[in-house]
Scaffold this active site. Structure first.
Site, PDB file in Angstrom:
ATOM      1  N   VAL A 179       0.804  -1.224   0.000  1.00 40.10           N
ATOM      2  CA  VAL A 179       0.000   0.000   0.000  1.00 40.10           C
ATOM      3  C   VAL A 179       0.839   1.278   0.000  1.00 40.10           C
ATOM      4  O   VAL A 179       1.051   1.867  -1.045  1.00 40.10           O
ATOM      5  CB  VAL A 179      -1.109  -0.016   1.064  1.00 40.10           C
ATOM      6  CG1 VAL A 179      -1.975   1.221   0.943  1.00 40.10           C
ATOM      7  CG2 VAL A 179      -2.006  -1.250   0.856  1.00 40.10           C
ATOM      8  N   GLY A 239      14.327   9.624 -10.199  1.00 41.53           N
ATOM      9  CA  GLY A 239      14.046   8.227  -9.852  1.00 41.53           C
ATOM     10  C   GLY A 239      12.689   8.033  -9.185  1.00 41.53           C
ATOM     11  O   GLY A 239      12.397   6.971  -8.649  1.00 41.53           O
ATOM     12  N   GLU A 259       8.979   6.037 -13.204  1.00 38.72           N
ATOM     13  CA  GLU A 259       9.668   5.035 -14.005  1.00 38.72           C
ATOM     14  C   GLU A 259       9.766   5.462 -15.462  1.00 38.72           C
ATOM     15  O   GLU A 259       9.094   6.399 -15.892  1.00 38.72           O
ATOM     16  CB  GLU A 259       8.909   3.697 -13.895  1.00 38.72           C
ATOM     17  CG  GLU A 259       9.035   3.107 -12.492  1.00 38.72           C
ATOM     18  CD  GLU A 259       8.157   1.885 -12.305  1.00 38.72           C
ATOM     19  OE1 GLU A 259       8.277   0.956 -13.118  1.00 38.72           O
ATOM     20  OE2 GLU A 259       7.366   1.871 -11.352  1.00 38.72           O
ATOM     21  N   ASP A 287      -1.865   2.417 -10.549  1.00 41.16           N
ATOM     22  CA  ASP A 287      -1.180   2.052  -9.309  1.00 41.16           C
ATOM     23  C   ASP A 287      -2.038   2.436  -8.095  1.00 41.16           C
ATOM     24  O   ASP A 287      -2.217   1.637  -7.174  1.00 41.16           O
ATOM     25  CB  ASP A 287       0.184   2.754  -9.257  1.00 41.16           C
ATOM     26  CG  ASP A 287       0.890   2.535  -7.938  1.00 41.16           C
ATOM     27  OD1 ASP A 287       1.394   1.421  -7.723  1.00 41.16           O
ATOM     28  OD2 ASP A 287       0.926   3.475  -7.114  1.00 41.16           O
ATOM     29  N   LYS A 343      -3.977  -0.006  -5.177  1.00 40.85           N
ATOM     30  CA  LYS A 343      -3.877   0.185  -3.724  1.00 40.85           C
ATOM     31  C   LYS A 343      -5.255   0.334  -3.092  1.00 40.85           C
ATOM     32  O   LYS A 343      -5.505  -0.184  -2.002  1.00 40.85           O
ATOM     33  CB  LYS A 343      -2.996   1.391  -3.414  1.00 40.85           C
ATOM     34  CG  LYS A 343      -1.531   1.136  -3.774  1.00 40.85           C
ATOM     35  CD  LYS A 343      -0.708   2.415  -3.720  1.00 40.85           C
ATOM     36  CE  LYS A 343       0.735   2.164  -4.163  1.00 40.85           C
ATOM     37  NZ  LYS A 343       1.440   3.416  -4.481  1.00 40.85           N
ATOM     38  N   GLY A 389      10.357   4.054  -2.048  1.00 36.75           N
ATOM     39  CA  GLY A 389      11.735   4.178  -1.599  1.00 36.75           C
ATOM     40  C   GLY A 389      12.307   2.830  -1.199  1.00 36.75           C
ATOM     41  O   GLY A 389      11.591   1.936  -0.756  1.00 36.75           O
TER      42      GLY A 389
END
Lengths: 342, 342
Positions: A152, A206, A209, A220, A224, A321
């Site tokens: 999540v 970064g 993507e 995405d 979630k 991260g």
């Protein structure tokens, strides 16, 4: 605990770094001292060693060669399936790439692991979106534990937050900023960058993507919200049940105009209980300056729970991260470790 | 579990209402079906009944007579001390009024309870501020559990949030809006009310007390930051170690001037680790519009943890209220109930 790591990309490297960095405190405070008996990755290599792998050597090889083929010991070349079945691990740490359409390769690997009575921790959204109930029931049948906190908001506690702290509480609605890339782009557009410039900067940093569709188009965030609705609100949604609109529909002019009225465009994922059903959506919304979600900027994520006893409870923190997502795996492993000691 | 309730003001009434409202789910999902063997309150009365008290009758008497003297059964008139010792309860729910200078009557009652091998749940800040380590050690020595979630942000999880979700994580700094009354007044002053008008409105709404000094002068927030520093950051602060400045030092002009620059005055409680020491303070601060704490308005509270692994994690929610604080007690009782079943 004996662990086998499936996939050795960013997330499992984050986990390995934390296991090394926090070794002493994990042993002292949580009696947690896992042995990693195997790692299997189709790109950087696979090793099995009954006596356990040396994390420092693995990390050093990854840094120098981005490959673990030259590890000093063990059996090389096992694929994920064989590793799960034969590495003598009790817990599988699965972090293969997410595929929201098929769930593969993760879904098959998780089925194999559970059927072989292995606990699972994973950060892979695909299998949870597609087959949460099946996997949950399979885990129960095989008397093993199945955890997926990192699916999540990476390490920001969401699933374990609700499990630990909302006992007897009903969640009526969830609203969240659940995609850091989209939020970063919208935030940068508020200071005058064009959509293309903001996306480019996100990619350079970064945050986004190379193929940013899943973030930009809201897929995405939709994954979630399906997980939140099904796991925390008792729902049984499929991905296609979510009405999805991405940030690629927001014009630069829209953002500037909203800002002049002190309003902010945000990509909001929502799941709401209405007459026993859960309705979920992802869409850009204009939030007033008074909405706490309007102040969640950059790649930070946040989730607001509307509850029956406590009103609104909001949690915010990182949504991605290496260390952060690695920590999600670690927190799930600690959960399993505690359950075993009871 | 057998409970004895010490104090029957707003908080314990909130707990009783929740026990009634959530009876079925607490039994079904948490196997929690407590028997209340006694209630003792110097104003509304005391009853002990070996076979357990009927919550509906108690609440009905409170509503009609604000007194439980006419309860249909049991022994009347025991004081708190006798109730703790002789009511045959295993867990004491202590919710007497807070006194930050002496901790009394709570502190003595908690000592009695622990020495008599009773678990404790409390919402009383005084004893925790003054004697956390002593009480913790006394609980350990007597092999009982000692919980106090409601002393920080009522039902908004703070202590259990960190316990459950920050395993292996170090908290470097905490910053929070930890007093709802002060935040309500500052929020109302931003829409043009004078300090006196804002305070009066808070009192009319039941947010501020008749004697609002503890909120206005920052003492209540200071008590909470002492608890956070000592319980969650390993500190050993005394109340007098906190540098305290209240909102009574903020002028109406200051607030209007800040607002013109899109900045917001907030009463901020801080605890920061510096060279192994914890420095704590409470003071009004001017926050930029970009600080998520600047968007916490009205009587809402929030706490931001700066951590080594996850960066900033913020939780916001109610900071007071009958149901909310009652829920803090309930969540602590559920914790004890689970621990007993292991």
């Amino acid at each position: 605990m004996k662990l086998a790591l499936i996939g050795l990309g960013t997330v499992n490297r984050g986990l390995l770094e934390l296991l090394l960095e926090k070794k002493d405190i994990l042993l002292k405070e949580y009696n947690f001292n896992p042995l990693i008996t195997a790692i299997s990755d189709p790109v950087v290599g696979s090793i099995f060693s009954e006596k356990g792998l040396n994390i420092e050597e693995i990390l050093s090889l990854l840094q120098k060669e981005n490959n673990i083929g030259n590890y000093s010991d063990g059996v090389k070349g096992w694929d994920s399936e064989k590793t799960i079945k034969e590495a003598n691990a009790d817990t599988i740490v699965e972090a293969t790439p997410t595929d929201l359409e098929t769930g593969e390769p993760g879904l098959s690997l998780l089925r194999t692991a559970l059927s072989n009575k292995k606990n699972i921790v994973t950060t892979n959204k695909g299998p949870i979106v597609l087959a949460y109930r099946e996997l949950r029931d399979l885990a129960e049948k095989n008397e093993v534990i199945f955890r997926f906190e990192g699916t999540v908001l990476s390490g920001t506690p969401v699933i374990s937050f609700v499990e630990s702290n909302f006992k007897g509480i009903e969640i009526k609605e969830v609203r969240g900023i659940m995609n850091g890339t989209a939020n970063y782009i919208l935030t940068k557009m508020e200071i005058g960058l064009s959509y293309e410039e903001a996306l480019k900067r996100a990619q350079e940093k970064g945050i986004a993507e190379e193929q940013p569709e899943a973030d930009i188009k809201g897929w995405d965030a939709a994954a979630k919200i399906v997980i939140v609705a099904n796991v925390l609100m008792g729902g049984n949604l499929k991905f296609k049940d979510v009405s999805i609109k991405g940030i690629d529909t927001v014009r630069e002019n829209d953002i500037i105009k909203a800002l002049q009225e002190r309003k902010h465009w945000k990509l909001i994922a929502t799941a709401k209980k209405t007459e026993g059903k859960i309705i979920a959506s992802v869409a850009p919304e204009i939030l007033s300056d008074q909405d706490p979600l309007s102040k969640i900027t950059g790649s930070i994520n946040a989730i607001n729970f509307t509850t029956d006893i406590l009103g609104n409870i909001m949690v915010s923190g990182p949504g991605a991260g290496k260390r952060e997502t690695g920590y999600a795996l670690l927190s799930d492993l600690l959960y399993i470790n505690e359950s075993r000691r009871m």
